[in-house]
Design an enzyme around this catalytic site. Sequence first.
Site, short mmCIF file in Angstrom:
data_model
loop_
_atom_site.label_atom_id
_atom_site.label_comp_id
_atom_site.label_asym_id
_atom_site.label_seq_id
_atom_site.Cartn_x
_atom_site.Cartn_y
_atom_site.Cartn_z
N THR A 198 63.72 32.24 15.18
CA THR A 198 63.78 33.81 14.66
C THR A 198 65.02 34.77 15.05
OG1 THR A 198 62.70 36.01 14.39
CG2 THR A 198 62.09 34.51 16.47
N SER A 236 57.96 40.94 21.24
CA SER A 236 56.84 40.62 21.38
C SER A 236 56.39 39.18 21.91
CB SER A 236 56.19 40.51 19.72
OG SER A 236 56.78 39.35 19.31
N TYR A 238 54.92 36.78 20.71
CA TYR A 238 55.44 35.78 19.71
C TYR A 238 57.01 35.40 19.67
CZ TYR A 238 57.63 34.38 15.12
OH TYR A 238 58.50 33.81 14.40
N HIS A 239 57.72 36.34 19.57
CA HIS A 239 59.10 36.28 19.86
C HIS A 239 59.79 35.51 21.18
CE1 HIS A 239 59.25 39.25 16.49
NE2 HIS A 239 60.23 38.74 16.26
N LYS A 242 59.44 31.96 20.95
CA LYS A 242 60.65 31.31 20.23
C LYS A 242 61.88 31.13 21.17
CE LYS A 242 59.03 31.12 16.21
NZ LYS A 242 58.80 29.67 15.36
#
Length: 446
Positions: A198, A236, A238-239, A242
């Site tokens: 991302t 976040s 989530y990030h 990554k």
Amino acid sequence: MCSSDLRERASERSMMSKVLMVLALSEALLAPQRLTHSARRATRASAVTMSASKKILVLGGDGFCGWPTALHLSDKGHDVTIVDNLSRRNIDTELGCDSLTPITHPEERLEAWKELTGKTIKFENIDVAAEYDKLEQLICGVQPDSIVHFAEQRAAPYSQKGPKQKRYTVDNNVCGTHNLLTAVVEADCNAHIVHLGTMGVYGYGTSGGEIPEGYIDVILPGGRESKILHPAYPGSVYHSTKCLDAILFQFYNKNDGVRITDLHQGIVWGTATPQTVKDERLVNRFDYDSDYGTVLNRFLMQSAMGIPLTIYGTGGQTRGFIHVSDTAKCLQLALENPPKAGEQVHILNQIAQTVRVRDLAEMVKKQTGCEVQYITNPRQESAENELDVQNQKFRNLGLNPILLDEALFTEVRDVTTKYKSRCIKEKILPTSFWNKKRTAANEDGP
Ligand code: NAD
Ligand code: USQ
């Protein structure tokens, strides 16, 4: 170490891999049943380059990006197997929500594809993060040429919802990626892994310059030149996963020679591709809820419903965007241009353009005459940021991306209008807040 030494080392590694390939091929001719592990992997690599049609596993191939990509690759003549545990569909149930478009069961989707095109896409229900043995067996048996890795929990708001979702996101994403890497090594598989990363790994503070594609050249203390991963600055949980994936890729690439491409993708918009529109049973999912719906698709949905567009904060956030059909094209380009043996992880920025959220809302408003509303931002993020991103690598490979275009807005609005009776209005306003301060601010109202 200076960069010329690094280059020398890379060319030594490349030379070594060529020598290994020759040894492997002669070993194969002399005694095919007695190949060593590394020789087997190298022999398979040569077989890959000789064949145009590839065996491809698409992990997460039932999802929003994975489904149209699997169809696109099958359409191009590749032998595609989808691996998915349908966790995204289960999260819909958990959230009391559903895709706006009525997506059919994977089996029905695949039967429809076979009926329409004569092409077979196989399906394996495997939890990549929890069912390691099954994953390794599959990779060992299929010996894919390429593996596309979409199989992660991808919503930043969901990953900030609470401790259960935070822990699930880390366990699922990091274990899934690590399982894949170790399974490829254990299965003596030379597959090229293409991972969906991302743009958010770089962070969205004002960058102070153009964001490069993955790496930056730095002078380390003592004057040494080096090329390092761009500093991670996730916004976040989530990030963050990554960013952790990127470290795992760096290690397995260096330690085991795994060939990897990491695509730093921006926000995907749209829903239809030339393949998904062939038949209603092939329709792609469309998320509009406050956890999974991404900003432009949400705005287009809200305008169809006559709901004022939900701009968070000042709307000064600038982000990168790409249309879903270009996601599939980028994957194809990445698969056709794998790293050579010994090359470091390829990183490409996968965006067509950058736009500010309030400008996006204005574009939709101009077209539809809808209202906009500014609501308290549930996220901990910069209120205003500039975003200047390099995306030359895909352009050099021939990508001519779709830009935000009124005709395509109309196409998405046709979809949202067609299915708007399926919309659950209560799912539109945010219900996930980044921290206690943001929760309190939202309780105080807009
Ligand atoms: P999605 O949630 O629609 O699809 C992900 C798929 O992976 C789902 O079908 C899910 O069931 C599956 N999955 C998740 N965990 C799994 C596991 N442990 N085992 C097997 N299957 C599993 O998400 P998407 O929008 O298609 O995104 C795909 C990838 O692209 C993600 O990694 C995401 O981070 C990345 N990405 C998406 C966007 C976007 O705007 N949608 C933008 C940038 C990057
Ligand atoms: N936003 C609004 N109103 C809304 C929804 C969002 O103003 O109704 C704002 C958000 O505050 C944020 C921006 O729009 O500033 C983008 O939010 P988003 O939900 O569209 O995108 P994001 O959470 O960043 O995540 C999505 C995907 C994720 C992917 C990421 C790419 O869900 O998988 O990694 O886009 S990127 O943003 O480039 O990091």
